[in-house]
Scaffold this motif. Structure first.
Motif, PDB file in Angstrom:
ATOM      1  N   ALA A  40       4.965 -14.002   5.119  1.00  0.00           N
ATOM      2  CA  ALA A  40       5.956 -13.873   4.245  1.00  0.00           C
ATOM      3  C   ALA A  40       6.347 -12.691   3.972  1.00  0.00           C
ATOM      4  CB  ALA A  40       5.575 -14.981   2.904  1.00  0.00           C
ATOM      5  N   VAL A  41       7.681 -12.760   3.231  1.00  0.00           N
ATOM      6  CA  VAL A  41       8.253 -11.481   2.902  1.00  0.00           C
ATOM      7  C   VAL A  41       8.134 -12.013   1.422  1.00  0.00           C
ATOM      8  CG1 VAL A  41      10.091 -10.045   2.409  1.00  0.00           C
ATOM      9  CG2 VAL A  41       9.954 -11.371   4.703  1.00  0.00           C
ATOM     10  N   ILE A  42       7.520 -10.732   0.594  1.00  0.00           N
ATOM     11  CA  ILE A  42       7.254 -10.948  -0.817  1.00  0.00           C
ATOM     12  C   ILE A  42       7.685  -9.601  -1.648  1.00  0.00           C
ATOM     13  CG2 ILE A  42       5.228 -11.104  -2.509  1.00  0.00           C
ATOM     14  CD1 ILE A  42       3.466 -12.023  -0.232  1.00  0.00           C
ATOM     15  N   ALA A  43       8.417 -10.056  -2.535  1.00  0.00           N
ATOM     16  CA  ALA A  43       8.938  -8.938  -3.445  1.00  0.00           C
ATOM     17  C   ALA A  43       8.074  -8.918  -4.495  1.00  0.00           C
ATOM     18  CB  ALA A  43      10.598  -9.419  -3.794  1.00  0.00           C
ATOM     19  N   ALA A  44       7.474  -7.772  -4.732  1.00  0.00           N
ATOM     20  CA  ALA A  44       6.204  -7.848  -5.827  1.00  0.00           C
ATOM     21  C   ALA A  44       6.993  -7.129  -7.051  1.00  0.00           C
ATOM     22  CB  ALA A  44       5.408  -6.744  -5.419  1.00  0.00           C
ATOM     23  N   ALA A  45       6.589  -7.551  -8.247  1.00  0.00           N
ATOM     24  CA  ALA A  45       7.170  -7.095  -9.380  1.00  0.00           C
ATOM     25  C   ALA A  45       6.988  -5.702  -9.598  1.00  0.00           C
ATOM     26  CB  ALA A  45       6.660  -7.891 -10.529  1.00  0.00           C
ATOM     27  N   GLY A  46       7.815  -5.259 -10.148  1.00  0.00           N
ATOM     28  CA  GLY A  46       7.996  -3.537 -10.462  1.00  0.00           C
ATOM     29  C   GLY A  46       6.643  -2.789 -10.834  1.00  0.00           C
ATOM     30  N   GLY A  47       6.053  -3.643 -11.901  1.00  0.00           N
ATOM     31  CA  GLY A  47       4.711  -3.153 -12.248  1.00  0.00           C
ATOM     32  C   GLY A  47       3.429  -3.628 -11.799  1.00  0.00           C
ATOM     33  N   THR A  48       3.717  -4.125 -10.788  1.00  0.00           N
ATOM     34  CA  THR A  48       2.423  -4.579  -9.844  1.00  0.00           C
ATOM     35  C   THR A  48       1.455  -3.366  -9.499  1.00  0.00           C
ATOM     36  OG1 THR A  48       3.498  -6.492  -9.085  1.00  0.00           O
ATOM     37  CG2 THR A  48       1.700  -5.864  -7.736  1.00  0.00           C
ATOM     38  N   VAL A  49       2.133  -2.344  -8.970  1.00  0.00           N
ATOM     39  CA  VAL A  49       1.039  -1.227  -8.832  1.00  0.00           C
ATOM     40  C   VAL A  49       0.299  -0.588  -9.904  1.00  0.00           C
ATOM     41  CG1 VAL A  49       2.633  -0.559  -6.808  1.00  0.00           C
ATOM     42  CG2 VAL A  49       3.045   0.459  -9.238  1.00  0.00           C
ATOM     43  N   LEU A  50       0.688  -1.054 -11.227  1.00  0.00           N
ATOM     44  CA  LEU A  50      -0.237  -0.570 -12.307  1.00  0.00           C
ATOM     45  C   LEU A  50      -1.679  -1.039 -12.328  1.00  0.00           C
ATOM     46  CD1 LEU A  50       2.437  -1.156 -15.304  1.00  0.00           C
ATOM     47  CD2 LEU A  50       1.738   0.888 -14.033  1.00  0.00           C
ATOM     48  N   ASP A  51      -2.004  -2.030 -11.596  1.00  0.00           N
ATOM     49  CA  ASP A  51      -3.263  -2.643 -11.712  1.00  0.00           C
ATOM     50  C   ASP A  51      -3.914  -2.154 -10.481  1.00  0.00           C
ATOM     51  OD1 ASP A  51      -5.403  -4.770 -12.382  1.00  0.00           O
ATOM     52  OD2 ASP A  51      -4.839  -5.298 -10.102  1.00  0.00           O
ATOM     53  N   ALA A  52      -5.203  -1.392 -10.393  1.00  0.00           N
ATOM     54  CA  ALA A  52      -5.905  -1.065  -9.002  1.00  0.00           C
ATOM     55  C   ALA A  52      -6.049  -2.045  -8.135  1.00  0.00           C
ATOM     56  CB  ALA A  52      -7.065  -0.110  -9.496  1.00  0.00           C
ATOM     57  N   GLY A  53      -6.614  -3.213  -8.524  1.00  0.00           N
ATOM     58  CA  GLY A  53      -6.863  -4.547  -7.745  1.00  0.00           C
ATOM     59  C   GLY A  53      -5.601  -4.911  -6.900  1.00  0.00           C
ATOM     60  N   SER A  54      -4.380  -4.721  -7.636  1.00  0.00           N
ATOM     61  CA  SER A  54      -3.406  -5.149  -7.095  1.00  0.00           C
ATOM     62  C   SER A  54      -2.934  -4.491  -5.831  1.00  0.00           C
ATOM     63  CB  SER A  54      -2.153  -5.644  -7.876  1.00  0.00           C
ATOM     64  OG  SER A  54      -2.497  -6.651  -8.803  1.00  0.00           O
ATOM     65  N   ARG A  55      -3.153  -3.118  -6.057  1.00  0.00           N
ATOM     66  CA  ARG A  55      -2.673  -2.040  -5.104  1.00  0.00           C
ATOM     67  C   ARG A  55      -3.556  -2.289  -3.989  1.00  0.00           C
ATOM     68  NH1 ARG A  55      -2.755   1.015  -9.548  1.00  0.00           N
ATOM     69  NH2 ARG A  55      -4.909   2.371  -8.899  1.00  0.00           N
ATOM     70  N   ALA A  56      -4.654  -2.533  -3.980  1.00  0.00           N
ATOM     71  CA  ALA A  56      -5.677  -2.636  -2.903  1.00  0.00           C
ATOM     72  C   ALA A  56      -5.192  -3.848  -2.135  1.00  0.00           C
ATOM     73  CB  ALA A  56      -7.286  -2.595  -3.517  1.00  0.00           C
ATOM     74  N   ALA A  57      -5.008  -5.052  -2.893  1.00  0.00           N
ATOM     75  CA  ALA A  57      -4.785  -6.295  -2.195  1.00  0.00           C
ATOM     76  C   ALA A  57      -3.246  -6.189  -1.597  1.00  0.00           C
ATOM     77  CB  ALA A  57      -4.681  -7.320  -3.350  1.00  0.00           C
ATOM     78  N   LEU A  58      -2.442  -5.407  -1.884  1.00  0.00           N
ATOM     79  CA  LEU A  58      -1.184  -5.091  -1.353  1.00  0.00           C
ATOM     80  C   LEU A  58      -1.387  -4.347   0.050  1.00  0.00           C
ATOM     81  CD1 LEU A  58       1.112  -4.059  -4.581  1.00  0.00           C
ATOM     82  CD2 LEU A  58       1.419  -6.240  -2.912  1.00  0.00           C
ATOM     83  N   ARG A  59      -2.009  -3.598  -0.054  1.00  0.00           N
ATOM     84  CA  ARG A  59      -2.150  -2.779   1.153  1.00  0.00           C
ATOM     85  C   ARG A  59      -2.966  -3.496   2.372  1.00  0.00           C
ATOM     86  NH1 ARG A  59      -0.587   2.242   1.966  1.00  0.00           N
ATOM     87  NH2 ARG A  59      -2.454   2.770   3.437  1.00  0.00           N
ATOM     88  N   ASP A  60      -3.946  -4.440   1.816  1.00  0.00           N
ATOM     89  CA  ASP A  60      -4.601  -5.051   2.709  1.00  0.00           C
ATOM     90  C   ASP A  60      -3.839  -6.322   3.311  1.00  0.00           C
ATOM     91  OD1 ASP A  60      -6.891  -3.416   2.623  1.00  0.00           O
ATOM     92  OD2 ASP A  60      -7.814  -4.806   1.014  1.00  0.00           O
ATOM     93  N   ALA A  61      -2.831  -6.846   2.691  1.00  0.00           N
ATOM     94  CA  ALA A  61      -2.121  -8.062   2.827  1.00  0.00           C
ATOM     95  C   ALA A  61      -1.134  -7.736   4.125  1.00  0.00           C
ATOM     96  CB  ALA A  61      -1.437  -8.504   1.664  1.00  0.00           C
ATOM     97  N   GLY A  62      -0.542  -6.605   4.422  1.00  0.00           N
ATOM     98  CA  GLY A  62       0.453  -6.534   5.415  1.00  0.00           C
ATOM     99  C   GLY A  62       0.988  -5.006   5.351  1.00  0.00           C
ATOM    100  N   THR A  63       2.289  -4.931   5.701  1.00  0.00           N
ATOM    101  CA  THR A  63       3.139  -3.806   5.638  1.00  0.00           C
ATOM    102  C   THR A  63       3.783  -3.778   4.224  1.00  0.00           C
ATOM    103  OG1 THR A  63       3.324  -4.078   7.808  1.00  0.00           O
ATOM    104  CG2 THR A  63       4.969  -2.327   6.405  1.00  0.00           C
TER     105      THR A  63
END
Length: 171
Positions: A74-97
């Protein structure tokens, strides 16, 4: 094939560009802010008012993890503050481009003035956007696989650059 995730500050064009990219790639589109509102039955402004930023960020991280866990690319627009959470940052990088839609604070502040769904910038859009951009730019940089500068581009041009970057990364 994996997800295409757009990150960046509020007003960078993640939702608009995300819809265009999804349509052109023939993929579903998900906006994490819309998914938070659908799950909770409350607006982001209401969530901030009721539980404050920490409670909102917890729901935001949970919703993002669920969106990233979907099997269909899918194409996902992540909320602006998503990167504040270290777990979310790692999950993002692992999920795709992950593509950072980077914009100058002046453009972001102008765009953020519209609508009532941005509680963090309601009082002082220009000042708050500049502060948030300064705090988050390093996190966006470390999370993104690709950076697209959007200041001088319209949504179609940004979408073209995102698709080109995704296709280049797939080779």
């Amino acid at each position: 094939m994996s997800h295409v995730v757009l990150i960046g500050m509020m007003g960078a064009g993640k939702t608009t560009v995300g819809r265009l990219v999804a349509r052109r790639l023939g993929r579903p589109f998900h906006d994490s802010d819309e998914a938070v509102e659908a799950r909770t039955g409350r607006t982001i402004a209401e969530l901030f008012a009721e539980g404050g930023e920490p409670a909102f960020r917890a729901v935001e991280a949970e919703v993002l993890r669920d969106l990233l866990a979907t099997e269909e690319p899918a194409v996902i627009a992540a909320a602006g503050g998503t990167v504040l959470d270290a777990g979310s940052r790692a999950a993002l990088r692992d999920a795709g481009t992950v593509v950072w839609l980077r914009a100058e604070p002046a453009l972001l502040a102008e765009r953020a003035r519209t609508g009532d769904h941005r509680p963090l910038v309601a009082e002082d859009p220009a000042g708050m956007v500049a502060r948030l951009a300064g705090e988050r730019s390093g996190l966006y940089q470390q999370t993104a696989h690709v950076v697209v500068d959007v200041d001088q581009l319209d949504a179609d041009e940004v979408a073209e650059q995102v698709i080109a970057a995704v296709e280049e990364g797939a080779r």
